[in-house]
Scaffold this motif. Structure first.
Motif, short mmCIF file in Angstrom:
data_model
loop_
_atom_site.label_atom_id
_atom_site.label_comp_id
_atom_site.label_asym_id
_atom_site.label_seq_id
_atom_site.Cartn_x
_atom_site.Cartn_y
_atom_site.Cartn_z
N UNK A 65 0.83 -1.21 0.00
CA UNK A 65 0.00 0.00 0.00
C UNK A 65 0.87 1.26 0.00
N UNK A 66 2.00 1.20 0.67
CA UNK A 66 2.88 2.36 0.78
C UNK A 66 3.81 2.52 -0.41
N UNK A 67 4.00 1.44 -1.18
CA UNK A 67 4.95 1.46 -2.28
C UNK A 67 4.71 2.58 -3.29
N UNK A 68 3.44 2.87 -3.70
CA UNK A 68 3.25 3.97 -4.65
C UNK A 68 3.76 5.32 -4.12
N UNK A 69 3.56 5.57 -2.82
CA UNK A 69 4.06 6.81 -2.25
C UNK A 69 5.56 6.91 -2.38
N UNK A 70 6.24 5.82 -2.06
CA UNK A 70 7.69 5.81 -2.12
C UNK A 70 8.19 5.95 -3.55
N UNK A 71 7.58 5.21 -4.47
CA UNK A 71 8.01 5.27 -5.86
C UNK A 71 7.78 6.67 -6.45
N UNK A 72 6.66 7.28 -6.08
CA UNK A 72 6.40 8.64 -6.57
C UNK A 72 7.42 9.62 -5.99
N UNK A 73 7.78 9.43 -4.73
CA UNK A 73 8.78 10.29 -4.10
C UNK A 73 10.12 10.19 -4.83
N UNK A 74 10.45 9.01 -5.33
CA UNK A 74 11.70 8.83 -6.07
C UNK A 74 11.69 9.65 -7.37
N UNK A 78 4.00 2.15 -15.20
CA UNK A 78 3.85 0.70 -15.39
C UNK A 78 3.54 -0.02 -14.08
N UNK A 79 4.17 0.43 -13.00
CA UNK A 79 3.97 -0.23 -11.71
C UNK A 79 2.66 0.14 -11.05
N UNK A 80 2.18 1.37 -11.32
CA UNK A 80 0.98 1.86 -10.64
C UNK A 80 0.03 2.53 -11.65
N UNK A 81 -0.47 1.79 -12.62
CA UNK A 81 -1.25 2.39 -13.71
C UNK A 81 -2.53 3.07 -13.28
N UNK A 82 -3.09 2.69 -12.13
CA UNK A 82 -4.34 3.31 -11.69
C UNK A 82 -4.12 4.42 -10.68
N UNK A 83 -2.88 4.74 -10.37
CA UNK A 83 -2.59 5.80 -9.40
C UNK A 83 -3.09 7.14 -9.95
N UNK A 84 -3.71 7.93 -9.10
CA UNK A 84 -4.32 9.19 -9.53
C UNK A 84 -3.28 10.23 -9.96
N UNK A 85 -2.02 10.00 -9.65
CA UNK A 85 -0.98 10.98 -9.99
C UNK A 85 -0.34 10.74 -11.36
N UNK A 86 -0.68 9.66 -12.02
CA UNK A 86 -0.03 9.31 -13.28
C UNK A 86 -0.23 10.40 -14.33
N UNK A 110 1.86 12.94 -23.59
CA UNK A 110 0.60 13.66 -23.44
C UNK A 110 -0.61 12.76 -23.73
N UNK A 111 -0.48 11.92 -24.75
CA UNK A 111 -1.58 11.00 -25.06
C UNK A 111 -1.83 10.04 -23.90
N UNK A 112 -0.75 9.53 -23.32
CA UNK A 112 -0.90 8.64 -22.17
C UNK A 112 -1.47 9.38 -20.97
N UNK A 113 -1.06 10.63 -20.80
CA UNK A 113 -1.59 11.43 -19.70
C UNK A 113 -3.09 11.64 -19.87
N UNK A 114 -3.51 11.90 -21.10
CA UNK A 114 -4.94 12.11 -21.36
C UNK A 114 -5.74 10.84 -21.14
N UNK A 115 -5.11 9.69 -21.39
CA UNK A 115 -5.79 8.41 -21.21
C UNK A 115 -5.86 7.99 -19.74
N UNK A 116 -5.14 8.69 -18.89
CA UNK A 116 -5.07 8.30 -17.48
C UNK A 116 -6.12 9.00 -16.61
N UNK A 117 -7.19 9.46 -17.23
CA UNK A 117 -8.33 10.07 -16.53
C UNK A 117 -7.94 11.30 -15.70
N UNK A 118 -7.37 12.31 -16.35
CA UNK A 118 -7.06 13.54 -15.61
C UNK A 118 -8.33 14.30 -15.26
N UNK A 119 -8.25 15.21 -14.29
CA UNK A 119 -9.40 16.05 -13.99
C UNK A 119 -9.59 17.05 -15.13
#
Length: 349
Positions: A120-129, A157-165, A187-196
């Motif tokens: 559960x904590x891994x996405x936080x750490x990976x994003x921090x990196x 790739x590791x966290x495809x559903x993370x809201x920060x992608x 940009x295309x991948x960013x748009x596909x990742x459900x941005x606000x």
């Protein structure tokens, strides 16, 4: 106050406030004291020295609050995030104060978190990196840009559903104006990742700009002096197009920088066109007069809603483009090495 150094200094202090709250009794209240630091500084320092002192003071305040929380609430579920915040703060302090001790502690914290992170904590750490790489990035260094790109793609790739992608990929895309294929893919991948909605609008603007690369740009407007202008009249030489506003200090600085760059080129070898996002005419006229600028400048008082701005997907100031002698858009980031980019196009003629 210099507009060019202050944002850089303030950015080092990312999570700061003007007053240290009294230490609270519960973990929730103490955490809120930490989160309150996200509001940023409220002071407006008058000098570089005052800004540096403000940053140092706020970094010390943030560190005190974080260390207090970690000591008082060691069993709280937010301890992991608290340690990540402290590691980031210590790294910022190390850079700001040239402190090897702070840097060493930051690295030890991250090493410990790496060993103990739960799924559960891994996405936080990976994003921090990834964020850590981006904080130390020199955009002019291709190897560093590629390292950031690789880290961002690994996070995706590791966290495809993370809201920060989406936001991460859109931000990394800003580093690749000179590599349109990479930029468009991000940009295309960013748009596909459900941005606000707000981020989606920014991404759509960015895609609009990158897809103009290599195409002939039709730029027509009524100048500030009331004359009809068509960029086609400048065919035969490179043309810089600068989008700016008098209310944007970085954009005003860019005008001066572009002037200096052009002065190093053979006289008359390039042209410059301005697009003003000002809402009021008087400050614009005063600025152009003070700088001795006689470039054709578009002004309609509609700022970000100007058709020129919307049609070209402009969403940041300053923005400087470079068109070649045939009117094709060749650079979305022409302020960096402006004279060098222009010389390259002059050699192509």
């Amino acid at each position: 106050m210099s507009a060019r150094w202050l944002p850089t200094i303030l950015a080092l202090a990312t999570l700061v406030v003007t007053a240290l709250p009294a230490w609270a009794a519960s973990a929730d209240e103490d955490w809120q004291a930490i989160v309150a630091l996200d509001a940023g500084p409220q002071e407006q320092p008058k000098t570089r020295e005052a800004a540096a002192q403000m940053v140092a003071t706020h970094l010390a305040r943030q560190e005190k609050v974080l260390r207090g929380f970690l000591a008082a609430h060691s069993a709280d579920e937010r301890i992991f995030e608290g340690k990540l915040r402290l590691a980031r703060l210590l790294e910022i302090r190390a850079s700001f104060e040239n402190s090897s001790k702070a840097l060493a502690e930051s690295r030890r914290l991250l090493e410990t978190l790496e060993k103990t992170a739960t799924p559960v904590q891994r996405p936080q750490l990976d994003f921090a990196k990834v964020a850590r790489l981006m904080r130390g990035l020199r955009p002019s260094d291709p190897s560093q840009r590629e390292a950031v790109l690789k880290a961002a793609r690994q996070f995706q790739a590791a966290h495809p559903t993370d809201s920060r992608v989406a936001a991460l990929l859109a931000e990394v895309a800003t580093l690749f104006d000179q590599q349109p294929t990479t930029k468009e893919a991000l940009l295309e991948d960013a748009r596909s990742a459900n941005p606000d909605d707000e981020l989606k609008a920014r991404i759509n603007d960015d895609l609009k700009r990158v897809r103009l690369l290599g195409t002939e740009v039709s730029l027509r407007f009524t100048t500030l002096q009331g004359e009809e202008f068509q960029v086609e009249a400048l065919r035969g030489r490179p043309v810089f197009v600068i989008f700016f506003a008098t209310v944007s200090p970085p954009a005003v600085a860019a005008l001066g920088q572009l002037q200096q760059e052009i002065a190093s080129l053979p006289k008359g070898s390039v042209a410059v066109v301005g697009v003003s996002l000002d809402e009021k005419r008087e400050p614009l006229v005063a600025l152009l007069k003070a700088r001795g600028l006689t470039w054709p400048v578009a002004f309609d008082g509609r700022s970000w809603e100007s058709p020129l701005v919307r049609d070209f997907g402009i969403n940041a100031l300053p923005t400087v483009w470079l068109l070649d002698s045939r009117g094709r858009l060749r650079s979305l980031s022409a302020l960096e090495r402006a004279a060098g980019q222009a010389r390259q196009l002059l050699q192509e003629r």
